[in-house]
Design an enzyme around this catalytic site. Structure first.
Site, PDB file in Angstrom:
ATOM      1  N   HIS A 136       1.126  -1.398  -0.108  1.00 34.15           N
ATOM      2  CA  HIS A 136      -0.045   0.050  -0.426  1.00 34.15           C
ATOM      3  C   HIS A 136       1.084   1.119  -0.178  1.00 34.15           C
ATOM      4  O   HIS A 136       1.827   1.296   0.873  1.00 34.15           O
ATOM      5  CB  HIS A 136      -0.731  -0.099   1.278  1.00 34.15           C
ATOM      6  CG  HIS A 136      -1.785   1.298   1.027  1.00 34.15           C
ATOM      7  ND1 HIS A 136      -1.617   2.492   1.653  1.00 34.15           N
ATOM      8  CD2 HIS A 136      -3.468   0.775   1.078  1.00 34.15           C
ATOM      9  CE1 HIS A 136      -2.901   2.959   1.605  1.00 34.15           C
ATOM     10  NE2 HIS A 136      -4.006   1.561   0.758  1.00 34.15           N
ATOM     11  N   CYS A 195      -3.914   2.682  -5.270  1.00 35.89           N
ATOM     12  CA  CYS A 195      -4.222   3.243  -4.394  1.00 35.89           C
ATOM     13  C   CYS A 195      -4.645   4.661  -4.831  1.00 35.89           C
ATOM     14  O   CYS A 195      -3.652   5.650  -4.162  1.00 35.89           O
ATOM     15  CB  CYS A 195      -4.258   2.988  -2.822  1.00 35.89           C
ATOM     16  SG  CYS A 195      -5.463   4.290  -1.207  1.00 35.89           S
ATOM     17  N   HIS A 228      -7.390   0.356  -4.852  1.00 37.20           N
ATOM     18  CA  HIS A 228      -8.247   1.134  -3.603  1.00 37.20           C
ATOM     19  C   HIS A 228      -8.689   2.366  -4.868  1.00 37.20           C
ATOM     20  O   HIS A 228      -7.677   3.343  -4.616  1.00 37.20           O
ATOM     21  CB  HIS A 228      -7.492   1.063  -2.718  1.00 37.20           C
ATOM     22  CG  HIS A 228      -7.368   0.001  -1.146  1.00 37.20           C
ATOM     23  ND1 HIS A 228      -6.591   1.046  -0.287  1.00 37.20           N
ATOM     24  CD2 HIS A 228      -7.453  -0.712  -1.746  1.00 37.20           C
ATOM     25  CE1 HIS A 228      -6.154  -0.659   0.609  1.00 37.20           C
ATOM     26  NE2 HIS A 228      -7.126  -1.640  -0.299  1.00 37.20           N
ATOM     27  N   HIS A 256     -12.218   4.291   1.302  1.00 34.38           N
ATOM     28  CA  HIS A 256     -13.239   5.541   1.870  1.00 34.38           C
ATOM     29  C   HIS A 256     -14.312   5.947   1.012  1.00 34.38           C
ATOM     30  O   HIS A 256     -14.156   6.684   0.178  1.00 34.38           O
ATOM     31  CB  HIS A 256     -11.804   6.020   2.512  1.00 34.38           C
ATOM     32  CG  HIS A 256     -10.984   5.890   3.108  1.00 34.38           C
ATOM     33  ND1 HIS A 256      -9.559   6.859   3.784  1.00 34.38           N
ATOM     34  CD2 HIS A 256     -10.416   4.901   3.863  1.00 34.38           C
ATOM     35  CE1 HIS A 256      -9.031   5.857   3.916  1.00 34.38           C
ATOM     36  NE2 HIS A 256      -9.015   4.913   4.164  1.00 34.38           N
ATOM     37  N   TYR A 303     -15.403   3.864   6.581  1.00 39.02           N
ATOM     38  CA  TYR A 303     -16.016   3.023   6.573  1.00 39.02           C
ATOM     39  C   TYR A 303     -17.215   3.210   6.424  1.00 39.02           C
ATOM     40  O   TYR A 303     -17.856   1.342   7.541  1.00 39.02           O
ATOM     41  CB  TYR A 303     -14.723   1.862   6.937  1.00 39.02           C
ATOM     42  CG  TYR A 303     -13.570   1.790   6.422  1.00 39.02           C
ATOM     43  CD1 TYR A 303     -13.529   0.566   5.389  1.00 39.02           C
ATOM     44  CD2 TYR A 303     -12.255   2.928   6.738  1.00 39.02           C
ATOM     45  CE1 TYR A 303     -11.717   0.719   4.209  1.00 39.02           C
ATOM     46  CE2 TYR A 303     -10.891   2.129   5.761  1.00 39.02           C
ATOM     47  CZ  TYR A 303     -10.461   1.815   4.938  1.00 39.02           C
ATOM     48  OH  TYR A 303     -10.148   1.951   4.252  1.00 39.02           O
TER      49      TYR A 303
HETATM   50  C1  DNO Z   1      -6.901   3.003   5.629  1.00 35.67           C
HETATM   51  C2  DNO Z   1      -6.517   1.912   5.335  1.00 35.67           C
HETATM   52  C3  DNO Z   1      -4.512   1.313   5.845  1.00 35.67           C
HETATM   53  C4  DNO Z   1      -4.820   0.181   4.776  1.00 35.67           C
HETATM   54  C5  DNO Z   1      -2.859   0.135   5.466  1.00 35.67           C
HETATM   55  C6  DNO Z   1      -2.344  -1.563   4.247  1.00 35.67           C
HETATM   56  O1  DNO Z   1      -8.074   2.904   5.401  1.00 35.67           O
HETATM   57  O2  DNO Z   1      -6.105   2.639   3.522  1.00 35.67           O
HETATM   58  O3  DNO Z   1      -5.041   1.406   7.281  1.00 35.67           O
HETATM   59  O4  DNO Z   1      -5.655  -1.037   5.190  1.00 35.67           O
HETATM   60  O5  DNO Z   1      -2.265   1.384   5.511  1.00 35.67           O
HETATM   61  O6  DNO Z   1      -1.760  -1.518   4.571  1.00 35.67           O
END
Ligand code: DNO
Length: 347
Positions: free
Chosen positions: A196, A234, A263, A309, A322
């Site tokens: 990520h 992401c 993401h 998100h 979430y």
């Molecule tokens: C937050 C997420 C992060 C993600 C981690 C992956 O909303 O995008 O907490 O899960 O960074 O390791």
């Protein structure tokens, strides 16, 4: 593409049966939360999660995250035992049908915002980031939205001090050392690792960050070309970096077969570094969400996607980012974009 939805396990207020009713949902993205970072996940816990998913007609092919212990990031002597534990987790997850593990290599904080409930004109609220406000915080008395329960004051001070001597180069070397250690398990278990990116993509409180830009990703893949070494694309994280060309990056890494997981969320920029999260549509913010999806599709992307998100809407008071409603709307929107891009390709 397989559409998925993040689910925080049995304590999540959102039920699997609700998730299943979102159009095109193939499965959930989840994790075992009760085991301390660095330890091995009991097979029963993994099996229990999988069983719940199966009962609800959902797959469990993506885990987010198997967190990486700070000692591994710091390159401490204890790391070999911790890496062996991580590899064992990978093997156990592979046995349970998991195909992708999302993780990150950000020291201490894996995301940072200054406000978790910024209200928009329409009455919805979302997470936001104000750089000046963050810079005004005293690193010795840090109190950060969403983080105050994660570390005691002493733990946090200890970690910030330990990272003082860790350069970007060293952190990168520690990442490669970690990945080399777990790659045999990934090959055996047929699991793709999906790092990520830094969120947001710049250093914080003197903590180095190394997965922020296209150059960083190129360096990662050059250092370790194994096909199981992949990226979580992401959009919101890369997209906060004004110099990152997301359409280009999405196309480039999809074509290279390096994006097992995406993401997708939208942010709206203000000032030089600030942003607020918003609804998923391209028109709602600063990122070309359609352009990104199109670049993925045109370059053969075949990974997992989750709407990232969402805002809090319709009076929902969800876990920040979430809740159910706006992420479900995001999924529906993304389904439409993928269908359109795929149709366009068929022509
Ligand atoms: C937050 C997420 C992060 C993600 C981690 C992956 O909303 O995008 O907490 O899960 O960074 O390791």
């Amino acid at each position: 593409m397989k559409m998925t939805f993040r689910w925080y396990g049995e304590s999540d207020s959102i039920s699997l049966s609700a998730i299943r009713q979102i159009p095109n949902m193939s499965g959930v993205v989840t994790a075992v939360y009760r085991v301390p970072v660095g330890e091995v996940w009991p097979r029963e816990d993994i099996a229990r999660l999988r069983e719940l998913c199966v009962q609800n007609g959902l797959e469990m092919e993506v885990i987010e995250s198997v967190p990486v212990h700070e000692d591994i990031k710091l390159g401490r002597e204890t790391r070999d035992r911790l890496i062996a534990n991580y590899a064992e987790n990978i093997r156990r997850l592979g046995e349970a049908g998991v195909r992708c593990v999302c993780y990150n290599f950000m020291p201490v904080f894996d995301w940072l915002r200054t406000n978790l409930h910024t209200e928009a004109e329409d009455g919805s609220n979302s997470l936001s980031y104000d750089h000046e406000q963050l810079m005004r915080l005293d690193p010795h008395h840090l109190s950060l939205p969403g983080w105050d329960e994660s570390y005691t004051r002493d733990e946090l001070q200890g970690l910030l001090a330990a990272y003082k001597t860790v350069s970007h180069e060293q952190l990168f070397d520690n990442l490669i050392y970690f990945l080399r250690g777990i790659m045999p398990a990934c090959q055996e278990a047929k699991i793709d690792m999906a790092i990520h990116p830094d969120d947001p993509p710049w250093d914080m409180f003197g903590l180095p960050r190394i997965i922020s830009t296209e150059a960083d990703i190129d360096r990662l893949f050059a250092a370790l070309p194994d096909p199981h070494n992949g990226l979580t694309f992401c959009t919101g994280s890369f997209g906060a970096g004004r110099d990152n060309d997301l359409v280009r990056m999405a196309g480039k890494y999809a074509a290279a077969g390096r994006i097992p997981f995406a993401h997708i969320r939208q942010i709206k920029w203000s000032g030089e570094l600030d942003f607020a999260e918003c609804g998923h549509r391209t028109e709602a913010g600063s990122l070309d969400i359609y352009g990104i999806v199109r670049a993925l599709v045109q370059n053969g992307f075949a990974g997992y996607v989750r709407p990232d998100h969402g805002r809090n809407i319709w009076g929902e008071d969800g876990k920040p980012g979430y809740g159910l409603y706006d992420r479900a709307l995001g999924a529906a929107y993304l389904n439409g974009l993928f269908e359109a891009a795929e149709r366009e390709m068929e022509k």
